[in-house]
Write a protein that holds these residues in place. Structure first.
Motif, short mmCIF file in Angstrom:
data_model
loop_
_atom_site.label_atom_id
_atom_site.label_comp_id
_atom_site.label_asym_id
_atom_site.label_seq_id
_atom_site.Cartn_x
_atom_site.Cartn_y
_atom_site.Cartn_z
N UNK A 65 -1.05 3.28 9.62
CA UNK A 65 -0.35 2.55 8.56
C UNK A 65 0.64 1.58 9.20
N UNK A 66 0.54 0.33 8.81
CA UNK A 66 1.49 -0.68 9.29
C UNK A 66 2.29 -1.20 8.09
N UNK A 67 3.56 -1.33 8.30
CA UNK A 67 4.46 -1.77 7.24
C UNK A 67 5.24 -2.99 7.70
N UNK A 68 5.35 -3.95 6.82
CA UNK A 68 6.13 -5.14 7.13
C UNK A 68 7.08 -5.42 5.99
N UNK B 21 -3.60 -0.70 6.62
CA UNK B 21 -4.10 0.44 7.37
C UNK B 21 -4.45 1.59 6.44
N UNK B 22 -4.30 2.80 6.92
CA UNK B 22 -4.69 3.99 6.18
C UNK B 22 -3.62 4.38 5.16
N UNK B 23 -3.41 3.50 4.19
CA UNK B 23 -2.34 3.74 3.22
C UNK B 23 -2.64 4.89 2.28
N UNK C 284 -2.57 -3.88 -6.10
CA UNK C 284 -3.53 -4.91 -5.71
C UNK C 284 -3.12 -5.59 -4.41
N UNK C 285 -1.82 -5.64 -4.18
CA UNK C 285 -1.31 -6.29 -2.97
C UNK C 285 -0.85 -5.28 -1.93
N UNK C 286 -0.98 -4.00 -2.22
CA UNK C 286 -0.47 -2.97 -1.30
C UNK C 286 0.98 -3.25 -0.92
N UNK D 28 11.51 -0.15 5.06
CA UNK D 28 10.57 0.58 4.22
C UNK D 28 9.85 1.61 5.08
N UNK D 29 9.40 2.65 4.43
CA UNK D 29 8.79 3.76 5.13
C UNK D 29 7.70 4.38 4.27
N UNK D 30 6.75 5.01 4.93
CA UNK D 30 5.65 5.67 4.23
C UNK D 30 5.63 7.15 4.59
#
Length: 121
Positions: free
Chosen positions: A1-4, A25-27, A74-76, A95-97
């Motif tokens: 997972x990549x976050x920007x 990525x693997x969201x 739709x835009x993740x 931000x974090x997942x």
């Protein structure tokens, strides 16, 4: 997972900003997206979190009247709308997942690079 994360900037007190966090990525493995902030010399603190369906949210009590968290599947992308900003809101916002709702940064597995928010008085 990549976050920007992006959308930070310089704003005057009582102004508003909307931060965005684009995920790739693997969201699907990460059920919850959170926003945290860290001011100089302070610990990273929880701001808000949301699940990807948008059906469940959490906000820290001290900010709940001034922030709104939302998601665009739709835009993740997850958004953090902040209103009536105060100088004490100045911080780097991350931000974090994670897999579940938590207010503890250590419980989140993936992090974005952070975006600076500066509120002038």
């Amino acid at each position: 997972v990549q976050l920007q994360a992006f959308g930070g900037g310089l704003v005057q007190a009582e102004g508003s900003l909307r931060l965005s966090c684009a995920a790739s990525g693997r969201t699907l493995s990460m059920a919850v997206m959170g926003w945290f902030r860290q001011a100089p010399g302070k610990d990273r603190e929880f701001v808000a979190a949301i699940n990807w369906s948008g059906s469940n949210t959490r906000k820290t009590d001290s900010l709940k009247d001034r922030v709104t968290i939302s998601v665009d599947n739709a835009k993740n992308t997850v958004y953090l709308q902040m209103n009536s900003l105060k100088p004490e809101d100045t911080a780097v916002y991350y931000c974090a997942a994670g897999v579940d709702f938590h207010a503890t940064p250590q419980r989140y597995d993936h992090w974005g690079q952070g975006t600076q928010v500066t509120v002038s008085s």
